[in-house]
Design a protein around this motif. Structure first.
Motif, PDB file in Angstrom:
ATOM      1  N   TRP A  45       0.838  -1.199   0.000  1.00 14.13           N
ATOM      2  CA  TRP A  45       0.000   0.000   0.000  1.00 14.13           C
ATOM      3  C   TRP A  45       0.876   1.254   0.000  1.00 14.13           C
ATOM      4  O   TRP A  45       0.634   2.191  -0.750  1.00 14.13           O
ATOM      5  N   HIS A  56       1.127   4.485  -2.793  1.00 14.08           N
ATOM      6  CA  HIS A  56       0.531   5.759  -2.371  1.00 14.08           C
ATOM      7  C   HIS A  56       1.554   6.676  -1.721  1.00 14.08           C
ATOM      8  O   HIS A  56       2.457   6.207  -1.019  1.00 14.08           O
ATOM      9  N   VAL A  58      -4.121  11.024   0.692  1.00 12.92           N
ATOM     10  CA  VAL A  58      -3.130  10.276  -0.078  1.00 12.92           C
ATOM     11  C   VAL A  58      -3.192  10.656  -1.551  1.00 12.92           C
ATOM     12  O   VAL A  58      -4.194  11.190  -2.019  1.00 12.92           O
ATOM     13  N   THR A  59      -2.104  10.344  -2.236  1.00 14.91           N
ATOM     14  CA  THR A  59      -2.064  10.441  -3.694  1.00 14.91           C
ATOM     15  C   THR A  59      -1.677   9.067  -4.222  1.00 14.91           C
ATOM     16  O   THR A  59      -0.686   8.487  -3.776  1.00 14.91           O
ATOM     17  N   GLN A  60      -2.481   8.542  -5.152  1.00 11.22           N
ATOM     18  CA  GLN A  60      -2.121   7.290  -5.822  1.00 11.22           C
ATOM     19  C   GLN A  60      -0.972   7.602  -6.776  1.00 11.22           C
ATOM     20  O   GLN A  60      -1.094   8.466  -7.647  1.00 11.22           O
ATOM     21  N   LYS A  61       0.136   6.921  -6.592  1.00 15.04           N
ATOM     22  CA  LYS A  61       1.316   7.200  -7.403  1.00 15.04           C
ATOM     23  C   LYS A  61       1.078   6.915  -8.882  1.00 15.04           C
ATOM     24  O   LYS A  61       1.528   7.664  -9.748  1.00 15.04           O
TER      25      LYS A  61
END
Length: 125
Positions: free
Chosen positions: A61, A65, A91-94
């Motif tokens: 996870w 992120h 969060v930012t999803q990479k």
């Protein structure tokens, strides 16, 4: 009940300090289970079985992120052997660059002063 409160407080503090992975061996039973509300993106199961699988799930996870903020509220105790924690994270999803606010509640079941089961409840969109 004091042991339950202490374990819950230690858990919440570890999350606030972002020691969620490092703290797993200290407070999770070897055969603990982690149950997600749904199958998470990028995974093929919703139940992680065993301490090592829980550590791996958390590590995966974090790889996927960027965690900007994490709020862990609790523990909310339910004697003799359960406590809950409310989480909120920015969060930012990479992979996509999408920024999100995640909110969930988790219930932890304790046996022999170790977490034996965690269950996550998500807030629907």
């Amino acid at each position: 009940m004091e042991d339950l409160i202490e374990l819950g407080q230690a858990f919440v503090q570890a999350m606030r300090d972002r020691r969620g992975i490092a703290h797993v061996p200290d407070i999770y039973a070897k055969n603990a289970e982690s149950v997600e509300a749904v199958v998470p993106p990028g995974r093929d199961v919703r139940i992680a079985k065993g301490r090592e699988a829980i550590e791996a799930k958390r590590a995966d996870w974090l790889v996927a992120h960027d965690l900007h903020t994490l709020n862990a509220d609790g523990p909310y105790v339910h004697p003799p052997n359960r406590f809950a924690v409310r989480f909120e994270a920015e969060v930012t999803q990479k992979a996509t660059g999408n920024q999100m606010t995640l909110r969930e509640v988790a219930i932890y079941t304790v046996e022999d002063d170790m977490i034996i089961r965690e269950e996550f409840f998500m807030l629907p969109k």
